[in-house]
Design an enzyme around this catalytic site. Structure first.
Site, PDB file in Angstrom:
ATOM      1  N   ARG A  80       0.851  -1.199   0.000  1.00 42.81           N
ATOM      2  CA  ARG A  80       0.000   0.000   0.000  1.00 42.81           C
ATOM      3  C   ARG A  80       0.885   1.247   0.000  1.00 42.81           C
ATOM      4  O   ARG A  80       1.959   1.267   0.588  1.00 42.81           O
ATOM      5  CB  ARG A  80      -0.913   0.016   1.229  1.00 42.81           C
ATOM      6  N   TYR A 208      -1.414  -3.466  -6.987  1.00 42.72           N
ATOM      7  CA  TYR A 208      -1.074  -4.232  -5.794  1.00 42.72           C
ATOM      8  C   TYR A 208      -2.133  -4.151  -4.689  1.00 42.72           C
ATOM      9  O   TYR A 208      -2.462  -3.054  -4.215  1.00 42.72           O
ATOM     10  CB  TYR A 208       0.267  -3.788  -5.191  1.00 42.72           C
ATOM     11  N   LYS A 217      -9.612  -2.452   1.661  1.00 39.43           N
ATOM     12  CA  LYS A 217      -9.341  -1.300   2.532  1.00 39.43           C
ATOM     13  C   LYS A 217     -10.125  -0.072   2.065  1.00 39.43           C
ATOM     14  O   LYS A 217     -10.602   0.724   2.883  1.00 39.43           O
ATOM     15  CB  LYS A 217      -7.838  -1.016   2.599  1.00 39.43           C
ATOM     16  N   HIS A 237     -10.603  -2.639  11.276  1.00 35.33           N
ATOM     17  CA  HIS A 237      -9.496  -3.476  10.800  1.00 35.33           C
ATOM     18  C   HIS A 237      -9.268  -4.593  11.821  1.00 35.33           C
ATOM     19  O   HIS A 237      -8.288  -4.570  12.566  1.00 35.33           O
ATOM     20  CB  HIS A 237      -8.250  -2.588  10.646  1.00 35.33           C
ATOM     21  N   SER A 259      -1.371  -3.614  10.257  1.00 37.02           N
ATOM     22  CA  SER A 259      -0.974  -4.474   9.146  1.00 37.02           C
ATOM     23  C   SER A 259       0.289  -5.261   9.492  1.00 37.02           C
ATOM     24  O   SER A 259       1.238  -4.710  10.050  1.00 37.02           O
ATOM     25  CB  SER A 259      -0.716  -3.616   7.907  1.00 37.02           C
ATOM     26  N   CYS A 261       0.763  -7.509  11.738  1.00 34.42           N
ATOM     27  CA  CYS A 261       1.006  -7.653  13.179  1.00 34.42           C
ATOM     28  C   CYS A 261       0.247  -8.818  13.790  1.00 34.42           C
ATOM     29  O   CYS A 261       0.056  -8.864  15.007  1.00 34.42           O
ATOM     30  CB  CYS A 261       0.675  -6.349  13.898  1.00 34.42           C
ATOM     31  N   ASP A 286      -9.277  -9.986   8.738  1.00 36.07           N
ATOM     32  CA  ASP A 286      -8.762  -8.635   8.460  1.00 36.07           C
ATOM     33  C   ASP A 286      -9.767  -7.521   8.723  1.00 36.07           C
ATOM     34  O   ASP A 286      -9.370  -6.448   9.155  1.00 36.07           O
ATOM     35  CB  ASP A 286      -8.282  -8.562   7.003  1.00 36.07           C
ATOM     36  N   ARG A 378       2.340 -12.171  -0.578  1.00 35.81           N
ATOM     37  CA  ARG A 378       1.023 -12.538  -0.026  1.00 35.81           C
ATOM     38  C   ARG A 378       0.413 -13.712  -0.772  1.00 35.81           C
ATOM     39  O   ARG A 378       0.794 -14.027  -1.900  1.00 35.81           O
ATOM     40  CB  ARG A 378       0.078 -11.340  -0.124  1.00 35.81           C
TER      41      ARG A 378
HETATM   42  P1  GTP Z   1      -2.267  -7.773   7.344  1.00 37.26           P
HETATM   43  O1  GTP Z   1      -2.756  -8.795   6.383  1.00 37.26           O
HETATM   44  O2  GTP Z   1      -1.183  -6.904   6.787  1.00 37.26           O
HETATM   45  O3  GTP Z   1      -3.366  -6.945   7.925  1.00 37.26           O
HETATM   46  O4  GTP Z   1      -1.475  -8.569   8.513  1.00 37.26           O
HETATM   47  P2  GTP Z   1      -1.946  -9.458   9.779  1.00 37.26           P
HETATM   48  O5  GTP Z   1      -2.257  -8.556  10.928  1.00 37.26           O
HETATM   49  O6  GTP Z   1      -2.975 -10.436   9.371  1.00 37.26           O
HETATM   50  O7  GTP Z   1      -0.582 -10.207  10.174  1.00 37.26           O
HETATM   51  P3  GTP Z   1      -0.151 -11.746  10.020  1.00 37.26           P
HETATM   52  O8  GTP Z   1      -0.970 -12.666  10.876  1.00 37.26           O
HETATM   53  O9  GTP Z   1      -0.070 -12.064   8.572  1.00 37.26           O
HETATM   54  O10 GTP Z   1       1.314 -11.706  10.627  1.00 37.26           O
HETATM   55  C1  GTP Z   1       2.322 -10.844  10.138  1.00 37.26           C
HETATM   56  C2  GTP Z   1       3.682 -11.321  10.554  1.00 37.26           C
HETATM   57  O11 GTP Z   1       3.753 -11.388  11.980  1.00 37.26           O
HETATM   58  C3  GTP Z   1       4.010 -12.714  10.020  1.00 37.26           C
HETATM   59  O12 GTP Z   1       5.326 -12.737   9.562  1.00 37.26           O
HETATM   60  C4  GTP Z   1       3.839 -13.601  11.233  1.00 37.26           C
HETATM   61  O13 GTP Z   1       4.660 -14.733  11.168  1.00 37.26           O
HETATM   62  C5  GTP Z   1       4.183 -12.675  12.402  1.00 37.26           C
HETATM   63  N1  GTP Z   1       3.422 -13.056  13.640  1.00 37.26           N
HETATM   64  C6  GTP Z   1       2.086 -13.300  13.722  1.00 37.26           C
HETATM   65  N2  GTP Z   1       1.733 -13.660  14.976  1.00 37.26           N
HETATM   66  C7  GTP Z   1       2.851 -13.625  15.719  1.00 37.26           C
HETATM   67  C8  GTP Z   1       3.141 -13.895  17.117  1.00 37.26           C
HETATM   68  O14 GTP Z   1       2.268 -14.236  17.916  1.00 37.26           O
HETATM   69  N3  GTP Z   1       4.434 -13.722  17.508  1.00 37.26           N
HETATM   70  C9  GTP Z   1       5.419 -13.326  16.634  1.00 37.26           C
HETATM   71  N4  GTP Z   1       6.660 -13.192  17.117  1.00 37.26           N
HETATM   72  N5  GTP Z   1       5.189 -13.094  15.316  1.00 37.26           N
HETATM   73  C10 GTP Z   1       3.934 -13.232  14.867  1.00 37.26           C
HETATM   74  C1  SPV Z   2      -2.899  -4.547   5.215  1.00 35.57           C
HETATM   75  O1  SPV Z   2      -1.928  -3.902   4.799  1.00 35.57           O
HETATM   76  O2  SPV Z   2      -3.459  -4.300   6.313  1.00 35.57           O
HETATM   77  C2  SPV Z   2      -3.416  -5.689   4.438  1.00 35.57           C
HETATM   78  C3  SPV Z   2      -2.897  -5.861   3.073  1.00 35.57           C
HETATM   79  O3  SPV Z   2      -4.279  -6.409   4.902  1.00 35.57           O
HETATM   80  S1  SPV Z   2      -3.639  -4.761   1.950  1.00 35.57           S
HETATM   81  O4  SPV Z   2      -4.792  -5.415   1.333  1.00 35.57           O
HETATM   82  O5  SPV Z   2      -2.626  -4.426   0.944  1.00 35.57           O
HETATM   83  O6  SPV Z   2      -4.098  -3.571   2.654  1.00 35.57           O
HETATM   84 MN    MN Z   3      -4.885  -5.729   6.994  1.00 35.36          MN
END
Ligand code: GTP
Ligand code: SPV
Ligand code: MN
Length: 592
Positions: A80, A208, A217, A237, A259, A261, A286, A378
């Site tokens: 983004r 993207y 979003k 979110h 994002s 996290c 999400d 992704r």
């Molecule tokens: P968006 O799709 O961008 O909104 O991200 P999200 O909030 O769904 O994050 P996601 O679950 O994909 O995790 C993002 C990164 O954080 C990945 O590389 C995970 O491996 C890492 N991660 C997720 N949960 C944990 C956790 O409990 N501990 C740690 N250390 N890392 C984590």
């Molecule tokens: C985020 O960035 O929080 C995502 C990926 O979930 S995107 O769809 O690019 O916003």
């Molecule tokens: Mn997101």
């Protein structure tokens, strides 16, 4: 499918507003062909083959990844772009001090010049989509016009796409008007503009994710939050999950993390051995649309139908449900390609394969000195692939939320878990949420910024008013969810103190006990925290010292945090609710 011979209005003939709008936008962008998407399996196969023939998608090995393809986006177009994302309201004040703003007249004129003939030589796909379950009062219809077959295919995974949306729309003029053109992809001609007063989104110059999958979003959050304020609900979110106890009682939670996290990972959590008999069910990973119900509780639906998840770090240990989800019928973006036609990314296996093509298609081995997958690579997968999909993920009535969790990526200061004293204090915790930036947006990674409710890049109006809207929700919720804050990312000497992933179940169990009034807690200046013994740590491979450091309340660090909250609130001072400024004063007094 409709070719130009039937005219751009295609199957919209019954909806005069829709037919006229599509005709008008086709006249503006001048595509060679207009194709209406119906969402059928036949259509998906046909568009995939066309995209493969055009070199836009790379087919993966049919045995190893049936139904899967790989897309490589332009190296300057991998996340983004917040600095190019605008809220275009008539008054600048309506957008507020943290959104980028452009006057609607200027935005329509600037982007209009780029869009004039912008699809010449190309196909315009008309993508009708439904955000939310069919027939639900939560649900809303959008139409995305796009010249990207990758977007059309991805929208087919991420939303309920095609005829189902046109059926729900009927003759109504109430649909989100999305227009996306890739143009030449040059960052100088890249803009993501939102016109909440016209229920319109124009996105140019990118191909993207969150820039171009307009249902996600742009509509579900930026315009969604605008509609939600007007209509008395919340567009957030947030992941949504159900935790089922061995007795068969399911408690639903919603959690907002910025994002990259941990939302997808928490939503698909597999409980550790100690929690045998417990089960976590994914409702969404999400986005949550939440409404007060007649019972005074807060009810939530996931408006999406698929996952656009972070690939790096995903593996059989951290997220086996995601690995099963992406085993078939998935579009991968910017991952590495193995010699036998499979995918790979950092963290998928301990050792990389000997030879790969990296996310840009260049030969790669472990001595290359760069990552094989892009850090924001992704997967795009239908939620029906998820073995942990909740039976109620498509429930038109939604699920009742017992607890809301706010969490950020903080290597210090923020303890593992705490519970707010009440709704207003919980809104304060959300409003001051800080997190280190990630690869999900372009810009520097690892810088702490305020990301209130994980909505900094996604709130479609003034942030102070958004906090006011959150506070006002309490009046509609005699039985509100309890609000918590968590941090899985605290570090010592560069390593995480808390193992995270499945072990986060231990924290969820305490949160559920608290939400249901079943467990005690200790009062601290920051909020309620588990007493010694309240968190079940049996069988956990963490030293007592590390656990204490993960849960510790560091008062000097909190005084610094409050100074930073003060600067943040000063930025919002025009509309910041007095209650939140008072919450900060009270916390200052408690810290002494
Ligand atoms: P968006 O799709 O961008 O909104 O991200 P999200 O909030 O769904 O994050 P996601 O679950 O994909 O995790 C993002 C990164 O954080 C990945 O590389 C995970 O491996 C890492 N991660 C997720 N949960 C944990 C956790 O409990 N501990 C740690 N250390 N890392 C984590
Ligand atoms: C985020 O960035 O929080 C995502 C990926 O979930 S995107 O769809 O690019 O916003
Ligand atoms: Mn997101």
């Amino acid at each position: 499918m409709t070719s130009k011979s039937r005219g751009p209005a295609g199957p919209a003939a019954g909806n005069a507003t829709l037919a006229a709008w599509v005709t008008q936008q086709a006249a503006r962008t001048k595509p060679d062909r207009v194709v209406w998407c119906d969402g059928s399996e036949e259509e998906r196969r046909r568009l995939t083959l066309e995209a493969i023939a055009a070199g836009i998608l790379v087919p993966l090995d049919r045995q190893k990844r049936p139904g899967c393809t790989l897309h490589r986006s332009h190296p300057n177009d991998v996340a983004r772009v917040e600095q190019l994302t605008y809220v275009c309201t008539r008054s600048e004040e309506a957008a507020g001090p943290v959104n980028h703003w452009m006057a609607p007249s200027e935005a329509y004129a600037r982007l209009g010049r780029l869009l004039d003939g912008g699809m010449t030589g190309r196909t315009m796909y008309v993508v009708p989509y439904l955000m939310g379950p069919p027939g639900s009062k939560f649900s809303k219809v959008g139409i995305e016009l796009t010249d990207s077959v990758y977007v059309a295919l991805s929208m087919g995974v991420m939303t309920r796409m095609g005829s189902v949306a046109l059926e729900q729309l009927g003759e109504s003029p109430a649909f989100n008007r999305g227009l996306h053109a890739m143009l030449d992809g040059h960052p100088d001609r890249r803009f993501i503009c939102h016109f909440p007063e016209d229920d319109t989104i124009w996105s140019v110059g990118s191909n993207y994710g969150g820039n171009v999958l307009l249902g996600k979003k742009c509509f579900a959050l930026r315009l969604g939050s605008w509609l939600a304020r007007a209509e008395g609900w919340l567009a957030e979110h947030m992941l949504i999950l159900g935790v089922e106890s061995p007795e068969g009682q399911t408690t639903y939670l919603a959690a907002a993390f910025p994002s990259a996290c941990g939302k997808t990972n928490l939503a698909m959590l597999v409980p550790p051995r100690r929690f045998a008999g417990w089960k976590v069910w994914t409702v969404g990973d999400d986005i949550a649309w939440l409404r007060p119900g007649p019972d005074g509780r807060l009810w939530a639906v996931n408006p999406e139908a698929g996952y656009f998840g972070v690939a790096p770090g995903t593996n059989e240990e951290t997220n086996p449900n995601a690995m099963a989800t992406i085993a078939h019928d998935t579009i991968f973006t910017n991952v590495a390609l193995t010699e036998d036609g499979d995918v790979w990314w950092e963290g998928m296996t301990p050792e990389p394969p000997d030879r790969l093509l990296d996310w840009q298609g260049r030969p790669w081995d472990k001595h290359s000195g760069r990552t094989a997958a892009h850090p924001n690579a992704r997967f795009t997968s239908p939620m029906k692939n998820n073995p942990a999909l909740s039976r109620r993920a498509g429930d038109p009535g939604g699920v009742p939320i017992s607890a809301i969790i706010f969490g950020g990526r903080r290597s210090d200061t923020v303890p593992l878990v705490l519970q707010s004293f009440n709704w207003t204090h919980g809104v304060f915790l959300g409003a001051t949420l800080g997190s280190e930036t990630t690869a999900a947006a372009t810009g520097e990674v690892g810088v702490i910024r305020r990301d209130p409710m994980a909505m900094l890049p996604f709130c479609g109006y003034d942030m102070g008013e958004y906090f006011g809207h959150w506070l006002s929700m309490q009046r509609a919720l005699p039985n509100p969810p309890k609000i918590f804050q968590v941090n899985w990312f605290r570090k010592k000497d560069g390593r995480f103190l808390w193992p995270g992933y499945g072990e986060n179940m231990r924290v969820l169990a305490w949160i559920i006990d608290r939400a249901l009034g079943r467990s005690g807690a200790r009062e601290t200046p920051l909020g309620w925290v588990p007493r010694a013994g309240d968190l079940d740590l049996a069988g956990l491979d963490v030293s007592a010292e590390d656990f204490e450091a993960a849960a510790a309340i560091d008062l000097p660090a909190w005084r610094r945090e409050l100074a930073s909250d003060g600067e943040w609130f000063a930025k919002l001072s025009r509309t910041l609710p007095r209650e939140l400024a008072l919450q900060r004063e009270l916390l200052l007094a408690r810290l002494g």
